[in-house]
Design an enzyme around this catalytic site. Structure first.
Site, PDB file in Angstrom:
ATOM      1  N   GLU A  41      -0.750   7.301  -6.971  1.00 56.18           N
ATOM      2  CA  GLU A  41      -1.045   8.695  -7.313  1.00 56.18           C
ATOM      3  C   GLU A  41      -2.373   8.825  -8.052  1.00 56.18           C
ATOM      4  O   GLU A  41      -3.149   9.759  -7.794  1.00 56.18           O
ATOM      5  CB  GLU A  41       0.096   9.271  -8.144  1.00 56.18           C
ATOM      6  N   TYR A  95       0.268  -5.737 -12.657  1.00 50.61           N
ATOM      7  CA  TYR A  95       0.657  -6.548 -11.502  1.00 50.61           C
ATOM      8  C   TYR A  95      -0.500  -7.414 -11.043  1.00 50.61           C
ATOM      9  O   TYR A  95      -1.660  -7.138 -11.328  1.00 50.61           O
ATOM     10  CB  TYR A  95       1.219  -5.696 -10.364  1.00 50.61           C
ATOM     11  N   TYR A 124       4.919  -7.838  -9.633  1.00 48.85           N
ATOM     12  CA  TYR A 124       4.907  -6.743 -10.594  1.00 48.85           C
ATOM     13  C   TYR A 124       5.543  -7.156 -11.918  1.00 48.85           C
ATOM     14  O   TYR A 124       6.539  -7.872 -11.956  1.00 48.85           O
ATOM     15  CB  TYR A 124       5.721  -5.565 -10.054  1.00 48.85           C
ATOM     16  N   TYR A 186       6.471   3.474   1.242  1.00 48.01           N
ATOM     17  CA  TYR A 186       7.611   2.558   1.155  1.00 48.01           C
ATOM     18  C   TYR A 186       7.155   1.190   0.663  1.00 48.01           C
ATOM     19  O   TYR A 186       6.268   0.574   1.246  1.00 48.01           O
ATOM     20  CB  TYR A 186       8.267   2.431   2.528  1.00 48.01           C
ATOM     21  N   GLY A 245      -1.696   2.857  11.480  1.00 46.75           N
ATOM     22  CA  GLY A 245      -2.558   1.767  11.064  1.00 46.75           C
ATOM     23  C   GLY A 245      -3.954   1.928  11.628  1.00 46.75           C
ATOM     24  O   GLY A 245      -4.536   3.021  11.626  1.00 46.75           O
ATOM     25  N   GLY A 294      -4.768   0.228  -0.897  1.00 49.19           N
ATOM     26  CA  GLY A 294      -5.358   1.487  -1.321  1.00 49.19           C
ATOM     27  C   GLY A 294      -5.790   2.388  -0.193  1.00 49.19           C
ATOM     28  O   GLY A 294      -6.146   3.556  -0.424  1.00 49.19           O
ATOM     29  N   ASP A 297      -3.583   5.602   0.238  1.00 50.84           N
ATOM     30  CA  ASP A 297      -3.835   6.593  -0.802  1.00 50.84           C
ATOM     31  C   ASP A 297      -5.137   7.340  -0.510  1.00 50.84           C
ATOM     32  O   ASP A 297      -5.215   8.566  -0.655  1.00 50.84           O
ATOM     33  CB  ASP A 297      -3.944   5.916  -2.170  1.00 50.84           C
TER      34      ASP A 297
END
Length: 371
Positions: A41, A95, A124, A186, A245, A294, A297
């Site tokens: 986010e 992480y 993580y 996911y 993809g 990334g 996003d």
């Protein structure tokens, strides 16, 4: 409490300090790491701010040095962080990862053990983090709802019962709700049994705009048969974007309207009706990939940026592909944002030129050309 100033997009979710490997190879063999930041986010918020939009990030971080680093970095990117809470009792998550692509199925150590094509390890340290304590009563809901768009991801719902309750609160219908954008995002490591990733399908059904990978839909929900099958399983959102993809993305818009007027489709993408939807598919440009983390996003940020500007649906998808390419050509989650004029120029290429476009590291600071 003073009402927060309006924003174009509010992004809510956890950000962590990430440690990038100094060289390729398994985590056990990496001798040193470089500190960066990562969080779906906040990545979207930073990319939107870089594209000239008013972006706000809402979250919780620890009252520690890593929390200081996150806030300084995200604020420096032009994002409003005034609604981020500091938790004196819980740490900021961190992480470590290697180069490679995140997995969509279990099969070995870390999140990236999804088969021979997926080689990343992601470890993580986020259990009990400050962000995992997000809930309807620990987050400034007025700030979360203060944008034209509220952007969420499925990662938040997996962090804790409180985070799931918050996700349900923000995706529930209510008067004056902003447009709710939801990236399924996911993460197989977050949904190990008995956790049920079909919760993500439930949340997506309550949103206005949904981004999901074709591979994610199969892994999380057992949906096979391509993009049309994903739309059949998820007919509720007014707009659904199914990502393929490196092959591109397909958008489904209910009623064929995307707010950009007649004649907005076609010219560089397959354009055909699908039931009551307008269905537009746009291929991705060729990219010399440095690291794949990334990119999803950045795609969401590019699409949202173009949507906020009222650009045609084809160009929304192309802007998504171009910002994803910016992320793909750097080692970390955050890329140097390309100038808006350059993105607009590339998004406006004709079908033939778009089909020959190739983007390599450094393209965001140099003139990218179609060969």
């Amino acid at each position: 409490m003073t009402s927060p100033p309006p924003a174009d997009v509010v992004c809510l979710g956890e950000s962590m300090v990430t440690f990038l490997p100094s060289r390729p190879g398994p985590l056990a063999d990496v001798p040193a790491f470089q500190r960066a930041i990562g969080g779906a986010e906040s990545n979207v918020a930073c990319a939107l701010a870089g594209a000239g939009h008013r972006a706000r990030w809402v979250s919780r971080v620890g009252a520690d040095g890593f929390g200081d680093h996150l806030l300084r970095t995200i604020t420096a990117a032009g994002v409003d962080t005034g609604a981020v809470e500091r938790d004196p009792d819980r740490p900021t998550g961190v992480y470590f990862r290697t180069d490679g692509e995140r997995a969509t199925s279990l099969g070995g150590p870390g999140e990236g053990a999804g088969g021979p094509a997926s080689t990343a390890e992601v470890v993580y340290y986020r259990a009990g983090s400050a962000a995992s304590a997000m809930a309807p009563d620990t987050v400034d809901l007025a700030a979360a709802r203060s944008g034209r768009v509220l952007h969420l991801t499925g990662i938040t719902a997996a962090l804790s019962a409180g985070c799931l309750a918050l996700s349900r609160t923000l995706t529930a219908p209510y008067e004056g709700r902003p447009l709710v954008s939801f990236d399924v995002n996911y993460r197989v490591a977050l949904w190990r049994p008995p956790a049920d990733p079909r919760v993500l399908l439930e949340l997506a059904r309550g949103c206005d705009l949904v981004f999901v990978g074709e591979d994610e839909a199969e892994a999380a929900w057992g949906v096979t048969g391509g993009a049309d099958a994903v739309r059949d399983a998820l007919p509720e959102p007014a707009t659904l974007v199914v990502k393929h993809g490196a092959a591109g993305a397909t958008a489904y818009v209910r009623g064929g309207g995307d707010g950009s007027g007649d004649g907005a489709y076609g010219d560089g993408g397959d354009d055909a009706p699908y039931g009551d939807d307008r269905r537009v598919r746009v291929p991705a440009p060729r990219v010399d990939v440095v690291a794949p983390v990334g990119a999803g996003d950045a795609f969401a940020a590019g699409y949202l940026s173009a949507a906020l500007r009222g650009l045609p649906l084809r160009d929304r998808l192309r802007h998504g592909h171009l910002l994803a390419a910016a992320a793909l050509t750097v080692p970390g989650d955050l890329a140097e944002p390309p100038a808006r004029a350059d993105v607009d120029r590339l998004a406006a290429l004709d079908h033939e030129a778009w089909g020959t476009l190739r983007l390599a590291p450094g393209w965001t600071t140099e003139k990218a050309t179609a060969p």
